[in-house]
Design an enzyme around this catalytic site. Sequence first.
Site, PDB file in Angstrom:
ATOM      1  N   THR A   1      14.185  -2.280  -5.981  1.00  0.00           N
ATOM      2  CA  THR A   1      15.395  -2.551  -6.769  1.00  0.00           C
ATOM      3  C   THR A   1      15.611  -4.045  -6.980  1.00  0.00           C
ATOM      4  OG1 THR A   1      16.625  -2.537  -4.702  1.00  0.00           O
ATOM      5  CG2 THR A   1      16.638  -0.486  -5.971  1.00  0.00           C
ATOM      6  N   GLY A   2      14.756  -4.879  -6.393  1.00  0.00           N
ATOM      7  CA  GLY A   2      14.948  -6.326  -6.459  1.00  0.00           C
ATOM      8  C   GLY A   2      14.254  -6.963  -7.654  1.00  0.00           C
TER       9      GLY A   2
ATOM     10  N   ARG B   1      20.979   1.763   1.165  1.00  0.00           N
ATOM     11  CA  ARG B   1      22.064   1.584   0.180  1.00  0.00           C
ATOM     12  C   ARG B   1      21.671   2.083  -1.203  1.00  0.00           C
ATOM     13  NH1 ARG B   1      21.784  -3.237   2.949  1.00  0.00           N
ATOM     14  NH2 ARG B   1      20.320  -4.091   1.453  1.00  0.00           N
TER      15      ARG B   1
ATOM     16  N   CYS C   1       6.337 -19.064  -5.056  1.00  0.00           N
ATOM     17  CA  CYS C   1       6.215 -19.096  -6.518  1.00  0.00           C
ATOM     18  C   CYS C   1       5.904 -20.503  -7.048  1.00  0.00           C
ATOM     19  CB  CYS C   1       7.486 -18.555  -7.154  1.00  0.00           C
ATOM     20  SG  CYS C   1       9.002 -19.226  -6.464  1.00  0.00           S
TER      21      CYS C   1
ATOM     22  N   SER D   1      16.705 -17.019 -10.662  1.00  0.00           N
ATOM     23  CA  SER D   1      16.122 -15.735 -10.256  1.00  0.00           C
ATOM     24  C   SER D   1      15.152 -15.891  -9.096  1.00  0.00           C
ATOM     25  CB  SER D   1      15.426 -15.055 -11.432  1.00  0.00           C
ATOM     26  OG  SER D   1      14.508 -15.937 -12.032  1.00  0.00           O
ATOM     27  N   GLY D   2      14.740 -17.111  -8.801  1.00  0.00           N
ATOM     28  CA  GLY D   2      13.939 -17.351  -7.606  1.00  0.00           C
ATOM     29  C   GLY D   2      14.685 -16.957  -6.345  1.00  0.00           C
TER      30      GLY D   2
ATOM     31  N   HIS E   1      10.220 -21.173 -13.801  1.00  0.00           N
ATOM     32  CA  HIS E   1      10.355 -22.501 -13.186  1.00  0.00           C
ATOM     33  C   HIS E   1       9.612 -23.543 -14.026  1.00  0.00           C
ATOM     34  CE1 HIS E   1      12.055 -20.533  -9.814  1.00  0.00           C
ATOM     35  NE2 HIS E   1      11.071 -20.615  -8.940  1.00  0.00           N
TER      36      HIS E   1
HETATM   37  N1  LIG Z   1      12.535 -13.997  -6.928  1.00  0.00           N
HETATM   38  C1  LIG Z   1      11.422 -14.720  -7.034  1.00  0.00           C
HETATM   39  O1  LIG Z   1      11.177 -15.409  -8.033  1.00  0.00           O
HETATM   40  C2  LIG Z   1      10.416 -14.712  -5.925  1.00  0.00           C
HETATM   41  C3  LIG Z   1       9.197 -15.362  -6.134  1.00  0.00           C
HETATM   42  C4  LIG Z   1       8.260 -15.358  -5.108  1.00  0.00           C
HETATM   43  C5  LIG Z   1       8.529 -14.727  -3.911  1.00  0.00           C
HETATM   44  N2  LIG Z   1       9.736 -14.114  -3.746  1.00  0.00           N
HETATM   45  C6  LIG Z   1       9.999 -13.425  -2.488  1.00  0.00           C
HETATM   46  O2  LIG Z   1       9.973 -12.022  -2.753  1.00  0.00           O
HETATM   47  C7  LIG Z   1      10.889 -11.344  -1.895  1.00  0.00           C
HETATM   48  C8  LIG Z   1      11.866 -10.523  -2.759  1.00  0.00           C
HETATM   49  O3  LIG Z   1      12.612 -11.413  -3.566  1.00  0.00           O
HETATM   50  P1  LIG Z   1      13.584 -10.911  -4.709  1.00  0.00           P
HETATM   51  O4  LIG Z   1      13.913 -12.126  -5.485  1.00  0.00           O
HETATM   52  O5  LIG Z   1      13.000  -9.736  -5.411  1.00  0.00           O
HETATM   53  O6  LIG Z   1      14.859 -10.448  -3.864  1.00  0.00           O
HETATM   54  P2  LIG Z   1      16.041  -9.461  -4.303  1.00  0.00           P
HETATM   55  O7  LIG Z   1      16.186  -9.416  -5.784  1.00  0.00           O
HETATM   56  O8  LIG Z   1      17.203  -9.893  -3.496  1.00  0.00           O
HETATM   57  O9  LIG Z   1      15.543  -8.017  -3.812  1.00  0.00           O
HETATM   58  C9  LIG Z   1      15.459  -7.711  -2.445  1.00  0.00           C
HETATM   59  C10 LIG Z   1      14.931  -6.303  -2.278  1.00  0.00           C
HETATM   60  O10 LIG Z   1      14.840  -6.044  -0.869  1.00  0.00           O
HETATM   61  C11 LIG Z   1      15.468  -4.797  -0.614  1.00  0.00           C
HETATM   62  N3  LIG Z   1      16.055  -4.743   0.722  1.00  0.00           N
HETATM   63  C12 LIG Z   1      17.045  -5.511   1.220  1.00  0.00           C
HETATM   64  N4  LIG Z   1      17.363  -5.102   2.478  1.00  0.00           N
HETATM   65  C13 LIG Z   1      16.554  -4.047   2.741  1.00  0.00           C
HETATM   66  C14 LIG Z   1      16.388  -3.185   3.861  1.00  0.00           C
HETATM   67  N5  LIG Z   1      17.119  -3.339   4.960  1.00  0.00           N
HETATM   68  N6  LIG Z   1      15.448  -2.211   3.799  1.00  0.00           N
HETATM   69  C15 LIG Z   1      14.701  -2.060   2.676  1.00  0.00           C
HETATM   70  N7  LIG Z   1      14.799  -2.840   1.574  1.00  0.00           N
HETATM   71  C16 LIG Z   1      15.710  -3.823   1.624  1.00  0.00           C
HETATM   72  C17 LIG Z   1      16.556  -4.698  -1.652  1.00  0.00           C
HETATM   73  O11 LIG Z   1      16.948  -3.346  -1.751  1.00  0.00           O
HETATM   74  P3  LIG Z   1      18.485  -2.927  -1.992  1.00  0.00           P
HETATM   75  O12 LIG Z   1      18.725  -3.111  -3.463  1.00  0.00           O
HETATM   76  O13 LIG Z   1      18.497  -1.507  -1.566  1.00  0.00           O
HETATM   77  O14 LIG Z   1      19.333  -3.833  -1.144  1.00  0.00           O
HETATM   78  C18 LIG Z   1      15.826  -5.221  -2.882  1.00  0.00           C
HETATM   79  O15 LIG Z   1      15.042  -4.193  -3.432  1.00  0.00           O
HETATM   80  C19 LIG Z   1      11.548 -12.441  -1.039  1.00  0.00           C
HETATM   81  O16 LIG Z   1      10.851 -12.568   0.172  1.00  0.00           O
HETATM   82  C20 LIG Z   1      11.369 -13.694  -1.889  1.00  0.00           C
HETATM   83  O17 LIG Z   1      11.371 -14.863  -1.125  1.00  0.00           O
HETATM   84  C21 LIG Z   1      10.686 -14.074  -4.728  1.00  0.00           C
END
Ligand SMILES: NC(=O)c1ccc[n+]([C@@H]2O[C@H](COP(=O)([O-])OP(=O)(O)OC[C@H]3O[C@@H](n4cnc5c(N)ncnc54)[C@H](OP(=O)(O)O)[C@@H]3O)[C@@H](O)[C@H]2O)c1
Length: 355
Positions: free
Chosen positions: A12-13, A40, A137, A167-168, A251
């Site tokens: 969902t993230g 959730r 990233c 969005s990072g 970015h």
């Molecule tokens: N965003 C970027 O550009 C980017 C780039 C490179 C790396 N990353 C890394 O990738 C990872 C994800 O980032 P994101 O930006 O996608 O974060 P995000 O949008 O906040 O999504 C987080 C995800 O984790 C899930 N989650 C949270 N608590 C959980 C739990 N207790 N059990 C199972 N699932 C759970 C959430 O599900 P719910 O909706 O159910 O809470 C959601 O699907 C992070 O480690 C981040 O540092 C992100």
Amino acid sequence: MSDGLIAVIGATGAVGLEVLQILAGRGIDSSRVVAIASERSVGKSVPMGDQSLAIRPLAEGCFANVGTAIFGTDAAISREWCPKAVEAGAVVVDNSSAFRMDPAVPLIVPEVNGDVLRHAHLQSRGPKGLLIANPNCSTIILLMALTPLRDAFGVEHIVLSTYQAVSGAGIAAMDELRAQAQSVLDGVPAAPVVFKEPCAFNVFSHDSAMNVTTGLNGEEQKIIDETRKIWQDSAVRVSPTCVRVPVLRAHTQAITARLKSPATLEEVRRVLAAAPGVRIVDDRLQNSFPTPLKAAGRDEILIGRTRCDPGEPFDDSGRTRSFSLLICGDQLRKGAALNAVQIADELGCLQLARR
Ligand SMILES: NC(=O)c1ccc[n+]([C@@H]2O[C@H](COP(=O)([O-])OP(=O)(O)OC[C@H]3O[C@@H](n4cnc5c(N)ncnc54)[C@H](OP(=O)(O)O)[C@@H]3O)[C@@H](O)[C@H]2O)c1
């Protein structure tokens, strides 16, 4: 080759949703994909191409029949659950920072060090699976542009400033920018929740944890450490300044790279133009260069403003050792989801799930 289902954890993230779209784009059958998130989100569904997948909870036993697991969760969740997926026999690609600097875990950008994936111990696995880390990233985007220059001329020092999309910091940060922008336009002061600073109509030092001794934030330290690990070069000097800007996705980086061997601008441009996974956007006459809007939704890293550094002298052959670039990359795609899917694909994990 890996059989079994493909699990996307954190579906969902921001990253997980992108992984599902990229899998759909690669012809993966949605019936072979399991979407997992927190308790959730049970009862919700997420899109995959023109299909939708019901969310299942991250819980003991959820990796039964899973051959490949792509994690888009924060480091604490990955630290706890990636080893369980490996134990269940899955090939795991983790997007978090949890395992990146673990010497036993490969840290991979396929165009840069994909050869590591072809090592025998990664190809012939026992009953347990294996774990691969996706780099930060900003590191991925930087190395996509600089590795071709390193291969051709060597790189001894990188100075970069980042202009990083909200969005990072995840899907909640995108919602925060949209909501704050609207409220500021309506004359209501922004109320920060995800970030400490207002993100609409503002620019601020990266929100990762600050090391009060070094003065570096976490994002800057990751770029330094991960560049050295991926390039296997502990001597390369990296001087980053990471900043968040009010952009939804993609970015930007302003880079000056000091080379080991001098080159002409033409030689540098030729090397960049031939590099995999990049696209040159460099029109001086039209003043048209990479922007995050041009990069958003694209797989390639955009490279432009390629120029000689005016602070560095030329030698007698008209060559210099310092060049500057402006680059943009969609950090949700090549900076995260696409890179992870490429890794799984190169390990043969997606073949059986293709329609
Ligand atoms: N965003 C970027 O550009 C980017 C780039 C490179 C790396 N990353 C890394 O990738 C990872 C994800 O980032 P994101 O930006 O996608 O974060 P995000 O949008 O906040 O999504 C987080 C995800 O984790 C899930 N989650 C949270 N608590 C959980 C739990 N207790 N059990 C199972 N699932 C759970 C959430 O599900 P719910 O909706 O159910 O809470 C959601 O699907 C992070 O480690 C981040 O540092 C992100």
